[in-house]
Design an enzyme around this catalytic site. Structure first.
Site, PDB file in Angstrom:
ATOM      1  N   HIS A 364       0.829  -1.263  -0.214  1.00  0.00           N
ATOM      2  CA  HIS A 364       0.049   0.137   0.193  1.00  0.00           C
ATOM      3  C   HIS A 364       0.733   1.216  -0.058  1.00  0.00           C
ATOM      4  CE1 HIS A 364      -3.812  -2.083   1.071  1.00  0.00           C
ATOM      5  NE2 HIS A 364      -3.180  -2.791   1.672  1.00  0.00           N
ATOM      6  N   LYS A 555      -9.078  13.355   4.550  1.00  0.00           N
ATOM      7  CA  LYS A 555      -8.217  12.269   4.578  1.00  0.00           C
ATOM      8  C   LYS A 555      -7.015  12.448   6.022  1.00  0.00           C
ATOM      9  CE  LYS A 555      -7.128  13.630   0.489  1.00  0.00           C
ATOM     10  NZ  LYS A 555      -7.334  12.401  -0.164  1.00  0.00           N
ATOM     11  N   ARG A 556      -6.231  11.352   6.170  1.00  0.00           N
ATOM     12  CA  ARG A 556      -5.217  11.715   7.194  1.00  0.00           C
ATOM     13  C   ARG A 556      -4.318  12.787   6.908  1.00  0.00           C
ATOM     14  NH1 ARG A 556      -4.589   8.001  11.347  1.00  0.00           N
ATOM     15  NH2 ARG A 556      -2.595   9.107  12.000  1.00  0.00           N
ATOM     16  N   LYS A 561      -0.171  14.401   1.392  1.00  0.00           N
ATOM     17  CA  LYS A 561      -1.314  14.678   0.765  1.00  0.00           C
ATOM     18  C   LYS A 561      -1.553  16.157   0.697  1.00  0.00           C
ATOM     19  CE  LYS A 561      -2.744  10.542   3.367  1.00  0.00           C
ATOM     20  NZ  LYS A 561      -3.440   9.449   2.373  1.00  0.00           N
ATOM     21  N   THR A 663      -8.867   6.257  -1.848  1.00  0.00           N
ATOM     22  CA  THR A 663     -10.384   5.416  -1.888  1.00  0.00           C
ATOM     23  C   THR A 663     -11.329   6.581  -1.689  1.00  0.00           C
ATOM     24  OG1 THR A 663     -10.020   4.782   0.434  1.00  0.00           O
ATOM     25  CG2 THR A 663      -9.573   3.202  -1.582  1.00  0.00           C
ATOM     26  N   LYS A 667     -15.149   8.020  -3.453  1.00  0.00           N
ATOM     27  CA  LYS A 667     -16.329   7.962  -2.812  1.00  0.00           C
ATOM     28  C   LYS A 667     -16.814   9.259  -3.116  1.00  0.00           C
ATOM     29  CE  LYS A 667     -14.313   5.354   1.105  1.00  0.00           C
ATOM     30  NZ  LYS A 667     -13.581   5.429   2.207  1.00  0.00           N
TER      31      LYS A 667
END
Ligand code: 26M
Length: 821
Positions: A364, A555-556, A561, A663, A667
């Site tokens: 991952h 998200k985290r 990110k 992911t 969504k």
């Protein structure tokens, strides 16, 4: 309920009413007049659980009778969230239960808010496991999820004066109505101690591990209801307890009270989920956790196998496949070999033959700091026999490498399971690749990079072993249950088969230009925004106008990110508005949800910066009719279910090559949000599906990122040459956002300049700002936007986790469905 599922269920609304009231009386010891929402929730759960357990029994019977091959999904995390709404939808009982409760004078939606999230995971990896077990049950596949029964899931986040503080999560405080304890399947797990070498009469060497202590693994089963309610699989989570006979009688014969200390030690193992998403902490307890749940699960699997096949191991790899969710359960590989060699008396070759046909591994991450390594010394102390077995695996593997690349020591150093640094380390990724028959990445680009950059020599050694299975999400939770109005509209237009046949959504494309459909679609989006705005008001006090663009990044929190890229852009808009009050933009609300690992200083600083900037902007009457910023505390699955249906724009802005898949991107797009995103992870595949006119792609590609780093990237070049970027970064150092306390936000600037800007935030800034401007312009064309939003929903068929699971089944697991009556 949809017609597809309603017929499966003989239960009437009145039956449901009776069952709930019966449980209110007989399980809860209260009555309709005294019960509060929590009591109603528990009674309703108990009524649902009755239905679930009937089906669990038939499923287990069918699996036993057919003696089917099954997948065993090993994962340190299962981020299940709430189960009530999901179970009701999957059983086809949602509508009936809603009505039943209304007639009892309570509101099901309010009652469901009583359920605590099962937050037994950090983020993407844990939620993926939850989506996968939903799909496995829905596809009637024999499967069991194995993991840890953490007493405390991921910490609860509070924001105090803008800063994150962590509080313990206690999801089981008032009892969890879904889980069933199975004392009949308790396992004993050895730890510590030493290995004795025994010489047999024929010169053979046998090893015996004499453990220094033993802990007990108590299994808790959570039923996993497939859509349609036929197959009910289980998620089996192990709780650690002190082993009664060993620690109490043998070790602590002397001290009844002292023995309690051992208890505390043993019970610590499953106490708490480590919150270090994407960084490897290397803590001893974490390794014990990993071994503990793998050893329990393997014993459980072997017990079940032996019940059917006795001591004949020859069919083991035909019956059992174990999927390793990242390297966290990789210690299962030497554990199985240990059982086969030391316990079953098999020779190495036979044991390796079985083991290497049993395991498959999903990678991952490519981030170097996230690749698991354990000090050899630590393994030696906790699992001395496993370390020996790892050395043996490596020794034999090195012989293979020598055959393939004679005399090439550099390749040997690279591929070795053992890293010969100042402290010898065991590389769990290498162990996983060597010990598995299949390895997969989680999106096309990620899998390509796994092959080309992470494990290039492995690809040459075993062509075809490295492969891709693009992630997916369950449309039952992430559309049907979380967005009921949109689901209803979709079913009216294209029928109600889409929850299990998500490609059917493409039928919506026919209505993308239909004025009435556009209006209905956007009205639902608007209503969802109104609902979220109310939630935002309660949680933060901030008022949002639902006519603003709702722009969401959830998200985290992690530098790669790039929540700080989003923040810099917000600051740019703020400046532009201050400089020119008529600056042309549609009003926009930026919403964030993110937890930072407690030890990740900069991530926490970014949360603080977002909150401080939010405070300033939201209270600045010069701009706050056009710009709002909200940081929603304690982001979790149940909050995601409220935010996602209300999003206009989805922020997916990681540095290219860093986000394995994502992911959340799926969504949000499924619920009609348009992506502003980089060419990273599954964004690339989303762009392929929706078409470039329905997504806002920007920024450096993986190749450009690599080139920029290789050519010596200097963020000061950008800072010195961009008036806007310079002004924004300098602004962060003043006390404008932190009155009287200049420098409080300086670490964010610092990381982007002297820190070297490792994730190329400044390099991508202008492209990002441009993409945002395009999005802004596009939004003002109401019909154009509606069309794009509809197309996003219509083209998400690929991203159902059912498709991912079918790919695993066909290419890796080779399972056949087992239909349950
Ligand atoms: C490590 C050490 C100690 C404690 C915990 C960890 C740890 C826990 C979770 C490390 C990583 C963890 O998860 C990583 C993760 O969630 N990766 C994400 O996986 C998703 C599903 O494949 C992808 O979509 C995301 O891109 C990827 O970041």
């Amino acid at each position: 309920a949809t017609s597809a599922t309603a017929s499966l269920n003989g239960l009437s609304k009145d039956d449901i009413k009776q069952a709930i009231v019966r449980h209110l009386h007989c399980s809860m010891g209260t009555d309709e007049n005294k019960a509060n929402d929590h009591a109603w929730w528990k009674a309703a759960c108990a009524a649902v659980q009755e239905q679930v357990l009937e089906r669990l029994r038939s499923t287990q019977k069918a699996h036993y009778m057919n003696d089917t091959r099954a997948v065993h999904y090993f994962s340190a995390e299962f981020l299940m969230g709430r189960l009530m709404s999901n179970n009701l939808h999957n059983l086809g009982l949602y509508e009936k239960t809603h009505q039943a409760m209304r007639e009892l004078g309570v509101d099901l939606t309010d009652v469901m808010e009583q359920e605590p999230d099962m937050a037994l995971g950090n983020g993407g990896l844990g939620r993926l496991a939850a989506c996968f077990i939903d799909s496995l049950a829905t596809l009637d596949l024999p499967a069991i999820g194995y993991g840890l029964h953490y007493e405390h899931g991921l910490f609860r986040q509070e924001i105090r004066s803008g800063a994150q503080i962590e509080r313990p999560d206690s999801w089981r405080d008032y009892g969890n109505p879904w889980e069933i304890c199975r004392p009949e399947s308790i396992q004993e797990i050895p730890l510590y101690g030493y290995v004795e070498t025994k010489y047999g009469d024929k010169g053979q060497i046998n090893k015996e591990w004499h453990p220094g202590s033993i802990v007990k693994g108590v299994p808790w089963d959570i039923p996993v209801v497939g859509y349609g309610g036929k197959t009910v699989n289980v998620l089996r989570l192990w709780e650690s307890q002190a082993s009664d006979y060993f620690n109490w009688d043998v070790f602590n014969a002397g001290g009844y009270v002292d023995a309690q200390r051992e208890n505390v030690q043993a019970e610590t193992i499953s106490k708490v989920l480590y919150p270090n998403d994407e960084t490897e902490a290397g803590k001893e307890l974490r390794l014990i956790q990993q071994y503990f749940f793998c050893a329990c699960s393997l014993k459980d699997i072997i017990r079940r196998y032996k019940r059917a096949h006795g001591d004949d191991w020859s069919r083991f790899a035909d019956q059992v496949v174990i999927q390793l969710n990242d390297t966290h359960p990789a210690i299962a590989i030497p554990e199985l070999i240990r059982i086969l060699v030391d316990r079953a008396g098999m020779d190495w070759g036979a044991a390796w033959e079985i083991s290497s046909k049993t395991f498959a591994y999903t990678n991952h991450t490519l981030l170097p700091e996230a690749l698991e390594k354990w000090p050899a010394r630590m393994l030696e102390k906790i699992l001395p026999r496993h370390l020996e077995i790892i050395y043996e695996i490596n020794h034999r593997f090195m012989r293979k490498v020598e055959e393939k690349w004679p005399g090439d020591d550099a390749i040997k150093r690279k591929l070795s399971i053992i890293e010969e640094s100042s402290e010898k380390m065991i590389r769990m990724g290498n162990l996983s690749v060597i010990g598995s028959f299949a390895v997969n990445g989680v999106a096309e680009i990620h899998s390509r990079l796994v092959k080309e950059n992470l494990f290039p020599e492995f690809e040459k050694l075993w062509p075809g072993k490295l492969t891709n299975v693009t992630n997916g999400i369950t449309p039952r939770r992430w559309l049907k249950a979380c967005n009921p109005a949109l689901s209803k509209l979709i079913s009216e237009r294209i029928g109600d088969k889409w929850p299990t046949e998500l490609y059917k959504l493409q039928g919506l494309a026919n209505f993308a230009d239909d004025k009435e459909f556009q209006q209905q679609f956007m009205q639902i989006k608007h209503d969802n925004k109104v609902r979220l705005a109310a939630e935002v008001k309660t949680l933060t006090g901030v008022e949002l106008d639902p006519n603003m663009i709702f722009d969401i990044q959830i998200k985290r929190l992690h530098e790669y990110k790039r929540q700080h890229l989003n923040l810099l852009h917000i600051l740019a808009l703020y400046r532009r508005l201050l400089e020119d009050p008529d600056y042309d933009m549609h009003p926009r609300a930026f919403l964030f949800g993110a937890k930072a690992a407690p030890g990740y200083k900069l991530a926490k600083d970014i949360i603080y910066a977002i909150n401080k900037v939010a405070d300033k902007i939201n209270n600045d009457v010069r701009v706050n009719h056009k710009l709002k910023v909200v940081f929603l505390p304690n982001y979790r699955v149940s909050l995601a279910e409220k935010m996602i249906p209300a999003a206009d724009i989805s922020e997916q802005i990681s540095t290219a090559g860093k986000e394995a898949s994502g992911t959340g991107n799926m969504k949000l797009s499924l619920n009609g949000a348009l992506t502003v995103g980089t060419l990273d992870g599954a964004n690339i595949e989303i762009a392929e599906e929706v078409g470039e006119e329905n997504i806002f792609i920007f920024g450096l590609t993986v190749e450009q990122v690599q080139k920029l780093h290789a050519g010596g990237y200097n963020p000061y070049d950008i800072y010195d040459n961009s008036r806007e970027i310079k002004a924004i970064l300098d602004w962060l150092e003043t006390d404008y956002f932190t009155p009287g306390k200049p420098g409080e936000l300086a670490s964010v600037k610092q990381s982007l300049l002297d820190g070297g800007d490792p994730y190329l935030v400044l390099a991508d800034f202008d492209a990002y700002s441009e993409a945002q401007q395009k999005a802004d312009r596009a939004y003002r064309d109401k019909a154009g936007w509606a069309r794009k939003a509809i197309i996003n929903t219509a083209r998400m068929g690929k991203f159902t986790s059912d498709r991912s699971i079918r790919e695993y089944v066909e290419r890796i697991w080779r399972l056949t469905p087992c239909h349950v009556e």
